[in-house]
Every structure is written in C-alpha cells, then in structure tokens.
Design an enzyme around this catalytic site. Structure first.
Site, PDB file in Angstrom:
ATOM      1  N   CYS A   5       0.835  -1.206   0.000  1.00 59.58           N
ATOM      2  CA  CYS A   5       0.000   0.000   0.000  1.00 59.58           C
ATOM      3  C   CYS A   5       0.870   1.257   0.000  1.00 59.58           C
ATOM      4  O   CYS A   5       1.735   1.425   0.864  1.00 59.58           O
ATOM      5  CB  CYS A   5      -0.918  -0.017   1.220  1.00 59.58           C
ATOM      6  SG  CYS A   5      -1.850   1.498   1.441  1.00 59.58           S
ATOM      7  N   CYS A   8       0.592   3.187   3.276  1.00 55.08           N
ATOM      8  CA  CYS A   8       1.331   2.525   4.346  1.00 55.08           C
ATOM      9  C   CYS A   8       2.820   2.815   4.203  1.00 55.08           C
ATOM     10  O   CYS A   8       3.510   3.063   5.195  1.00 55.08           O
ATOM     11  CB  CYS A   8       1.077   1.017   4.336  1.00 55.08           C
ATOM     12  SG  CYS A   8      -0.581   0.539   4.889  1.00 55.08           S
ATOM     13  N   ASP A  31      -1.039  16.650  -0.027  1.00 52.14           N
ATOM     14  CA  ASP A  31      -1.377  15.970  -1.273  1.00 52.14           C
ATOM     15  C   ASP A  31      -0.348  16.354  -2.346  1.00 52.14           C
ATOM     16  O   ASP A  31       0.055  17.523  -2.417  1.00 52.14           O
ATOM     17  CB  ASP A  31      -2.783  16.384  -1.720  1.00 52.14           C
ATOM     18  CG  ASP A  31      -3.323  15.500  -2.818  1.00 52.14           C
ATOM     19  OD1 ASP A  31      -2.816  15.589  -3.955  1.00 52.14           O
ATOM     20  OD2 ASP A  31      -4.242  14.711  -2.550  1.00 52.14           O
ATOM     21  N   HIS A  47      -3.487  -0.274   8.293  1.00 53.54           N
ATOM     22  CA  HIS A  47      -4.137  -0.380   6.992  1.00 53.54           C
ATOM     23  C   HIS A  47      -5.616  -0.727   7.155  1.00 53.54           C
ATOM     24  O   HIS A  47      -5.967  -1.772   7.691  1.00 53.54           O
ATOM     25  CB  HIS A  47      -3.456  -1.438   6.117  1.00 53.54           C
ATOM     26  CG  HIS A  47      -4.029  -1.482   4.745  1.00 53.54           C
ATOM     27  ND1 HIS A  47      -3.696  -0.555   3.781  1.00 53.54           N
ATOM     28  CD2 HIS A  47      -4.941  -2.308   4.183  1.00 53.54           C
ATOM     29  CE1 HIS A  47      -4.368  -0.830   2.679  1.00 53.54           C
ATOM     30  NE2 HIS A  47      -5.135  -1.879   2.893  1.00 53.54           N
ATOM     31  N   ASN A  91     -13.530   9.441  -0.136  1.00 49.55           N
ATOM     32  CA  ASN A  91     -14.067   8.621  -1.225  1.00 49.55           C
ATOM     33  C   ASN A  91     -13.991   7.159  -0.800  1.00 49.55           C
ATOM     34  O   ASN A  91     -13.015   6.746  -0.179  1.00 49.55           O
ATOM     35  CB  ASN A  91     -13.251   8.833  -2.504  1.00 49.55           C
ATOM     36  CG  ASN A  91     -13.267  10.277  -2.959  1.00 49.55           C
ATOM     37  OD1 ASN A  91     -14.271  10.956  -2.852  1.00 49.55           O
ATOM     38  ND2 ASN A  91     -12.150  10.746  -3.451  1.00 49.55           N
ATOM     39  N   GLY A  97     -15.094   6.839  -6.177  1.00 50.99           N
ATOM     40  CA  GLY A  97     -13.939   7.589  -6.653  1.00 50.99           C
ATOM     41  C   GLY A  97     -12.663   7.366  -5.855  1.00 50.99           C
ATOM     42  O   GLY A  97     -11.697   8.114  -6.022  1.00 50.99           O
ATOM     43  N   HIS A 102      -6.801   2.721   0.834  1.00 54.62           N
ATOM     44  CA  HIS A 102      -6.422   2.927   2.226  1.00 54.62           C
ATOM     45  C   HIS A 102      -7.274   4.096   2.693  1.00 54.62           C
ATOM     46  O   HIS A 102      -7.272   5.154   2.051  1.00 54.62           O
ATOM     47  CB  HIS A 102      -4.928   3.275   2.337  1.00 54.62           C
ATOM     48  CG  HIS A 102      -4.412   3.387   3.734  1.00 54.62           C
ATOM     49  ND1 HIS A 102      -3.445   2.539   4.226  1.00 54.62           N
ATOM     50  CD2 HIS A 102      -4.716   4.231   4.741  1.00 54.62           C
ATOM     51  CE1 HIS A 102      -3.165   2.860   5.477  1.00 54.62           C
ATOM     52  NE2 HIS A 102      -3.938   3.900   5.811  1.00 54.62           N
ATOM     53  N   HIS A 104      -8.645   7.330   3.808  1.00 57.62           N
ATOM     54  CA  HIS A 104      -8.005   8.636   3.920  1.00 57.62           C
ATOM     55  C   HIS A 104      -9.041   9.741   3.751  1.00 57.62           C
ATOM     56  O   HIS A 104     -10.024   9.588   3.037  1.00 57.62           O
ATOM     57  CB  HIS A 104      -6.870   8.806   2.899  1.00 57.62           C
ATOM     58  CG  HIS A 104      -7.265   8.662   1.467  1.00 57.62           C
ATOM     59  ND1 HIS A 104      -7.533   7.440   0.874  1.00 57.62           N
ATOM     60  CD2 HIS A 104      -7.436   9.584   0.495  1.00 57.62           C
ATOM     61  CE1 HIS A 104      -7.838   7.628  -0.403  1.00 57.62           C
ATOM     62  NE2 HIS A 104      -7.796   8.916  -0.651  1.00 57.62           N
ATOM     63  N   HIS A 106      -9.373  13.712   2.652  1.00 58.13           N
ATOM     64  CA  HIS A 106      -8.778  14.890   2.029  1.00 58.13           C
ATOM     65  C   HIS A 106      -9.299  16.094   2.802  1.00 58.13           C
ATOM     66  O   HIS A 106     -10.514  16.256   2.973  1.00 58.13           O
ATOM     67  CB  HIS A 106      -9.240  15.044   0.571  1.00 58.13           C
ATOM     68  CG  HIS A 106      -8.679  14.028  -0.353  1.00 58.13           C
ATOM     69  ND1 HIS A 106      -7.555  14.264  -1.116  1.00 58.13           N
ATOM     70  CD2 HIS A 106      -9.092  12.773  -0.646  1.00 58.13           C
ATOM     71  CE1 HIS A 106      -7.305  13.197  -1.847  1.00 58.13           C
ATOM     72  NE2 HIS A 106      -8.216  12.271  -1.584  1.00 58.13           N
TER      73      HIS A 106
END
Length: 117
Positions: A5, A8, A31, A47, A91, A97, A102, A104, A106
């Site tokens: 990943c 990770c 990002d 994970h 997402n 999308g 993993h 996350h 934004h």
C-alpha cells in the site's frame, strides 16, 4: 500496515512526503496534486481499505481523526469560523472515486475554485 500500500509506505517513511502530523496511530501529509491552497490527507497508520471496512472497535481512532482534522486545517492556513472552514472528503470504493485503497480524508481549504459567484 500493508507491504504494497502506497499510503502505508508513506506512513512508514519509505516514500517521502511533506508531513503535516504524526502520532502512533495517525499520519497526515500534503497531497502531491493539491486542488486548493490547503490540501492534505489524514490516514490511519493501520491499513484499513475504506470506511466500508471500519468496525465498532475503530470508533476511538475515527473520533481522534475527526477531532484532529479541524486543528490541522487551521494550522495549515484554513480560516476559522463560519466565514472560513474547509472541505472534508472521503471517497469509498471504486464507485465513490477512491483511487488508493487505504482509508483517507482529504482536507481541502482556502479560496474555493469550485465556488460560483
């Protein structure tokens, strides 16, 4: 953590990132393709593929992430209060999308390129 990943690997320091925050369970980093002046990701170090895989035992971790995100947003330059704020996006799955499997968030802030006058 997963061996393959990308997130990770970032959390382990195997792939460089511009770190925003780190503790034993959570990692935040900028990002690489920001869409706004403030754009960083917040991930659990453990994970978890997506929100679809969380369990009741994940509530303390998810709660800590939710409490941490507004503080980090302010530290990274988002304006406080009702005139400011930020967007939080998670997402989930291919239809949602999600590009990296993993969990996350934004965190996106600053002048909104999507704002209509």
């Amino acid at each position: 953590m997963s061996d393959n990943c990308i997130f990770c690997k970032i959390a382990r320091g195997e792939i460089p990132s511009r770190k925003v925050y780190e503790d034993d369970e959570i990692f935040a980093f900028h990002d690489i393709n920001p869409i706004a002046p403030v754009h960083f990701l917040v991930i659990p170090k453990r994970h978890v593929a997506s929100l679809q895989e969380v369990a009741a035992s994940d509530v303390p971790l998810l709660g800590r992430m939710q409490v941490l995100i507004p503080r980090l947003a302010l530290e990274q330059g988002c304006r406080p209060g009702p005139e400011g704020g930020f967007r939080l996006v998670a997402n989930n799955g291919a239809d949602g999308g999600q590009e990296v499997p993993h969990l996350h968030y934004h965190v996106i802030g600053g002048p909104r390129p999507w704002k209509r006058n």
